[in-house]
Design a protein around this motif. Structure first.
Motif, PDB file in Angstrom:
ATOM      1  N   SER A 120       0.821  -1.218   0.000  1.00 16.61           N
ATOM      2  CA  SER A 120       0.000   0.000   0.000  1.00 16.61           C
ATOM      3  C   SER A 120       0.854   1.266   0.000  1.00 16.61           C
ATOM      4  O   SER A 120       0.366   2.341  -0.349  1.00 16.61           O
ATOM      5  CB  SER A 120      -0.967  -0.001   1.183  1.00 16.61           C
ATOM      6  OG  SER A 120      -0.268   0.164   2.402  1.00 16.61           O
ATOM      7  N   ALA A 121       2.124   1.149   0.362  1.00 18.33           N
ATOM      8  CA  ALA A 121       3.018   2.312   0.378  1.00 18.33           C
ATOM      9  C   ALA A 121       3.677   2.590  -0.974  1.00 18.33           C
ATOM     10  O   ALA A 121       4.374   3.591  -1.124  1.00 18.33           O
ATOM     11  CB  ALA A 121       4.102   2.114   1.445  1.00 18.33           C
ATOM     12  N   LEU A 122       3.457   1.722  -1.966  1.00 19.82           N
ATOM     13  CA  LEU A 122       4.038   1.974  -3.291  1.00 19.82           C
ATOM     14  C   LEU A 122       3.453   3.266  -3.859  1.00 19.82           C
ATOM     15  O   LEU A 122       2.297   3.596  -3.586  1.00 19.82           O
ATOM     16  CB  LEU A 122       3.765   0.792  -4.227  1.00 19.82           C
ATOM     17  CG  LEU A 122       4.496  -0.500  -3.884  1.00 19.82           C
ATOM     18  CD1 LEU A 122       4.056  -1.620  -4.821  1.00 19.82           C
ATOM     19  CD2 LEU A 122       5.997  -0.318  -3.948  1.00 19.82           C
TER      20      LEU A 122
ATOM     21  N   GLY B  57      -0.046   5.722  -8.816  1.00 22.07           N
ATOM     22  CA  GLY B  57       0.139   5.860 -10.262  1.00 22.07           C
ATOM     23  C   GLY B  57       1.375   5.173 -10.821  1.00 22.07           C
ATOM     24  O   GLY B  57       1.622   5.230 -12.022  1.00 22.07           O
ATOM     25  N   PHE B  58       2.161   4.535  -9.963  1.00 20.16           N
ATOM     26  CA  PHE B  58       3.367   3.839 -10.408  1.00 20.16           C
ATOM     27  C   PHE B  58       2.948   2.640 -11.255  1.00 20.16           C
ATOM     28  O   PHE B  58       2.075   1.864 -10.868  1.00 20.16           O
ATOM     29  CB  PHE B  58       4.180   3.396  -9.186  1.00 20.16           C
ATOM     30  CG  PHE B  58       5.457   2.675  -9.505  1.00 20.16           C
ATOM     31  CD1 PHE B  58       6.468   3.302 -10.213  1.00 20.16           C
ATOM     32  CD2 PHE B  58       5.644   1.368  -9.091  1.00 20.16           C
ATOM     33  CE1 PHE B  58       7.658   2.638 -10.505  1.00 20.16           C
ATOM     34  CE2 PHE B  58       6.823   0.701  -9.367  1.00 20.16           C
ATOM     35  CZ  PHE B  58       7.826   1.335 -10.077  1.00 20.16           C
ATOM     36  N   SER B  59       3.577   2.485 -12.413  1.00 13.49           N
ATOM     37  CA  SER B  59       3.206   1.419 -13.338  1.00 13.49           C
ATOM     38  C   SER B  59       4.462   0.783 -13.931  1.00 13.49           C
ATOM     39  O   SER B  59       4.908   1.168 -15.002  1.00 13.49           O
ATOM     40  CB  SER B  59       2.314   1.994 -14.443  1.00 13.49           C
ATOM     41  OG  SER B  59       1.877   0.969 -15.287  1.00 13.49           O
TER      42      SER B  59
ATOM     43  N   GLY C 282       4.836 -17.031  -2.760  1.00 11.51           N
ATOM     44  CA  GLY C 282       4.274 -16.273  -3.876  1.00 11.51           C
ATOM     45  C   GLY C 282       3.052 -15.448  -3.522  1.00 11.51           C
ATOM     46  O   GLY C 282       2.400 -14.895  -4.406  1.00 11.51           O
ATOM     47  N   HIS C 283       2.731 -15.319  -2.255  1.00 16.82           N
ATOM     48  CA  HIS C 283       1.559 -14.547  -1.835  1.00 16.82           C
ATOM     49  C   HIS C 283       1.601 -13.138  -2.437  1.00 16.82           C
ATOM     50  O   HIS C 283       0.612 -12.679  -3.008  1.00 16.82           O
ATOM     51  CB  HIS C 283       1.482 -14.483  -0.300  1.00 16.82           C
ATOM     52  CG  HIS C 283       0.335 -13.676   0.200  1.00 16.82           C
ATOM     53  ND1 HIS C 283      -0.918 -14.214   0.370  1.00 16.82           N
ATOM     54  CD2 HIS C 283       0.246 -12.369   0.544  1.00 16.82           C
ATOM     55  CE1 HIS C 283      -1.732 -13.263   0.805  1.00 16.82           C
ATOM     56  NE2 HIS C 283      -1.046 -12.136   0.921  1.00 16.82           N
ATOM     57  N   PHE C 284       2.754 -12.476  -2.322  1.00 17.64           N
ATOM     58  CA  PHE C 284       2.825 -11.109  -2.838  1.00 17.64           C
ATOM     59  C   PHE C 284       3.128 -11.060  -4.328  1.00 17.64           C
ATOM     60  O   PHE C 284       2.829 -10.058  -4.981  1.00 17.64           O
ATOM     61  CB  PHE C 284       3.781 -10.252  -1.995  1.00 17.64           C
ATOM     62  CG  PHE C 284       3.156  -9.939  -0.673  1.00 17.64           C
ATOM     63  CD1 PHE C 284       2.095  -9.060  -0.584  1.00 17.64           C
ATOM     64  CD2 PHE C 284       3.568 -10.590   0.463  1.00 17.64           C
ATOM     65  CE1 PHE C 284       1.453  -8.813   0.606  1.00 17.64           C
ATOM     66  CE2 PHE C 284       2.929 -10.362   1.681  1.00 17.64           C
ATOM     67  CZ  PHE C 284       1.870  -9.465   1.749  1.00 17.64           C
ATOM     68  N   SER C 285       3.631 -12.130  -4.894  1.00 19.64           N
ATOM     69  CA  SER C 285       3.739 -12.200  -6.350  1.00 19.64           C
ATOM     70  C   SER C 285       2.335 -12.128  -6.947  1.00 19.64           C
ATOM     71  O   SER C 285       2.097 -11.402  -7.923  1.00 19.64           O
ATOM     72  CB  SER C 285       4.417 -13.497  -6.795  1.00 19.64           C
ATOM     73  OG  SER C 285       5.728 -13.586  -6.294  1.00 19.64           O
TER      74      SER C 285
ATOM     75  N   ARG D 269      -2.190  -6.119  -9.004  1.00 21.70           N
ATOM     76  CA  ARG D 269      -2.037  -4.661  -9.050  1.00 21.70           C
ATOM     77  C   ARG D 269      -1.435  -4.181 -10.369  1.00 21.70           C
ATOM     78  O   ARG D 269      -1.811  -3.136 -10.878  1.00 21.70           O
ATOM     79  CB  ARG D 269      -1.173  -4.198  -7.879  1.00 21.70           C
ATOM     80  CG  ARG D 269      -0.996  -2.696  -7.850  1.00 21.70           C
ATOM     81  CD  ARG D 269      -0.597  -2.206  -6.527  1.00 21.70           C
ATOM     82  NE  ARG D 269      -0.335  -0.779  -6.565  1.00 21.70           N
ATOM     83  CZ  ARG D 269       0.041  -0.085  -5.532  1.00 21.70           C
ATOM     84  NH1 ARG D 269       0.193  -0.669  -4.359  1.00 21.70           N
ATOM     85  NH2 ARG D 269       0.265   1.195  -5.636  1.00 21.70           N
ATOM     86  N   PHE D 270      -0.457  -4.920 -10.895  1.00 20.73           N
ATOM     87  CA  PHE D 270       0.262  -4.499 -12.106  1.00 20.73           C
ATOM     88  C   PHE D 270       0.092  -5.546 -13.207  1.00 20.73           C
ATOM     89  O   PHE D 270       1.066  -6.053 -13.756  1.00 20.73           O
ATOM     90  CB  PHE D 270       1.756  -4.307 -11.795  1.00 20.73           C
ATOM     91  CG  PHE D 270       2.031  -3.341 -10.679  1.00 20.73           C
ATOM     92  CD1 PHE D 270       1.668  -2.013 -10.769  1.00 20.73           C
ATOM     93  CD2 PHE D 270       2.670  -3.768  -9.520  1.00 20.73           C
ATOM     94  CE1 PHE D 270       1.927  -1.123  -9.728  1.00 20.73           C
ATOM     95  CE2 PHE D 270       2.949  -2.886  -8.485  1.00 20.73           C
ATOM     96  CZ  PHE D 270       2.572  -1.556  -8.584  1.00 20.73           C
ATOM     97  N   GLY D 271      -1.134  -5.877 -13.507  1.00 16.54           N
ATOM     98  CA  GLY D 271      -1.456  -6.960 -14.425  1.00 16.54           C
ATOM     99  C   GLY D 271      -0.744  -6.940 -15.759  1.00 16.54           C
ATOM    100  O   GLY D 271      -0.419  -7.988 -16.310  1.00 16.54           O
ATOM    101  N   ALA D 272      -0.478  -5.771 -16.319  1.00 18.85           N
ATOM    102  CA  ALA D 272       0.161  -5.691 -17.637  1.00 18.85           C
ATOM    103  C   ALA D 272       1.678  -5.897 -17.559  1.00 18.85           C
ATOM    104  O   ALA D 272       2.326  -6.113 -18.573  1.00 18.85           O
ATOM    105  CB  ALA D 272      -0.138  -4.342 -18.278  1.00 18.85           C
ATOM    106  N   ALA D 273       2.225  -5.850 -16.366  1.00 19.00           N
ATOM    107  CA  ALA D 273       3.686  -5.938 -16.198  1.00 19.00           C
ATOM    108  C   ALA D 273       4.148  -7.392 -16.167  1.00 19.00           C
ATOM    109  O   ALA D 273       3.395  -8.300 -15.822  1.00 19.00           O
ATOM    110  CB  ALA D 273       4.102  -5.238 -14.912  1.00 19.00           C
ATOM    111  N   GLU D 274       5.413  -7.594 -16.508  1.00 15.58           N
ATOM    112  CA  GLU D 274       6.040  -8.902 -16.373  1.00 15.58           C
ATOM    113  C   GLU D 274       6.516  -9.048 -14.932  1.00 15.58           C
ATOM    114  O   GLU D 274       7.170  -8.153 -14.394  1.00 15.58           O
ATOM    115  CB  GLU D 274       7.223  -9.010 -17.330  1.00 15.58           C
ATOM    116  CG  GLU D 274       7.946 -10.333 -17.252  1.00 15.58           C
ATOM    117  CD  GLU D 274       9.152 -10.397 -18.178  1.00 15.58           C
ATOM    118  OE1 GLU D 274       9.546 -11.519 -18.520  1.00 15.58           O
ATOM    119  OE2 GLU D 274       9.706  -9.333 -18.534  1.00 15.58           O
ATOM    120  N   GLY D 275       6.192 -10.171 -14.311  1.00 13.66           N
ATOM    121  CA  GLY D 275       6.577 -10.399 -12.918  1.00 13.66           C
ATOM    122  C   GLY D 275       7.627 -11.474 -12.785  1.00 13.66           C
ATOM    123  O   GLY D 275       7.551 -12.519 -13.431  1.00 13.66           O
ATOM    124  N   LEU D 276       8.620 -11.210 -11.927  1.00 11.49           N
ATOM    125  CA  LEU D 276       9.671 -12.169 -11.620  1.00 11.49           C
ATOM    126  C   LEU D 276       9.612 -12.476 -10.129  1.00 11.49           C
ATOM    127  O   LEU D 276       9.708 -11.566  -9.303  1.00 11.49           O
ATOM    128  CB  LEU D 276      11.051 -11.602 -11.961  1.00 11.49           C
ATOM    129  CG  LEU D 276      11.253 -11.011 -13.350  1.00 11.49           C
ATOM    130  CD1 LEU D 276      12.654 -10.428 -13.475  1.00 11.49           C
ATOM    131  CD2 LEU D 276      10.998 -12.043 -14.413  1.00 11.49           C
TER     132      LEU D 276
END
Length: 192
Positions: free
Chosen positions: A50-52, A55-57, A69-72, A78-85
């Motif tokens: 919540s502290a991010l 509008g950060f994308s 992987g809970h936060f993955s 939150r950032f569905g269009a982004a690639e996640g590692l």
């Protein structure tokens, strides 16, 4: 957190972080049951999320020390269009996380020596993992190396005094350290 098995115990007064191989093995063994007892970890991670910045994308994010992987999965929502590692040192945690999804890639790696290219990420998110790293300057140097200009390092950690009552209770029982030692908050500030 790792179990309190004998190899991780140290006589009272020894101020050293556990060997990362043992930490990884302990977390790997705990992967299947970890989420059931991780209320503190979830609360801390939710606060960090919540502290991010508004509008950060990011185009690519990293969940460093992803555990189960809970936060993955939360970062993916939150950032569905982004690639996640999803990166973790414990292979058992990665296997557990991979089965539940959330990231595009699940990578075995150490925060002190990230297996990522220079300038390849926009967000490094790490909730309650950095306290396992002995070399904080190396972790921060790696973050600087892999983040793109304008990238964000968001991390939470535990500091001296955390779990003090539990530490004191165990000291009375057997004189061994059953609770992990953590850095002083000033140590983090020194490297800010």
């Amino acid at each position: 957190m790792p179990d309190d098995s004998a190899p991780l115990l140290a006589p009272h007064g020894v101020a050293a972080l556990p060997d990362k191989r043992r930490v990884a093995a302990s977390f790997s063994r705990a992967a299947a049951s970890y989420d059931a007892v991780a209320e503190l970890q979830r609360g801390v991670g939710e606060s960090l999320l919540s502290a991010l910045p508004e509008g950060f994308s990011p185009r690519r994010w990293v969940d460093l020390g992803c555990g189960t992987g809970h936060f993955s999965r939360a970062l993916e929502r939150r950032f569905g269009a982004a690639e996640g590692l999803a990166v973790d040192i414990a292979e058992g945690m990665l296997r557990h996380a991979r089965a539940r999804g959330g990231a595009s890639h699940f990578i075995g790696g150490d925060a002190e020596r990230l297996p990522l290219r220079d300038g390849s990420c926009d967000l490094l998110f790490s909730s309650l993992a950095i306290q396992w790293c002995a070399d904080l300057p190396a972790v921060l140097a790696e973050a600087r190396r892999v983040l793109r200009p304008g990238g964000v390092l968001a991390f939470s950690s535990l500091c001296v005094g955390t779990l003090g009552e539990l530490r004191d209770s165990w000291r009375v029982v057997d004189g061994f350290v059953h609770v992990n030692r953590f850095r002083a908050f000033a140590d983090y500030l020194q490297h800010a």
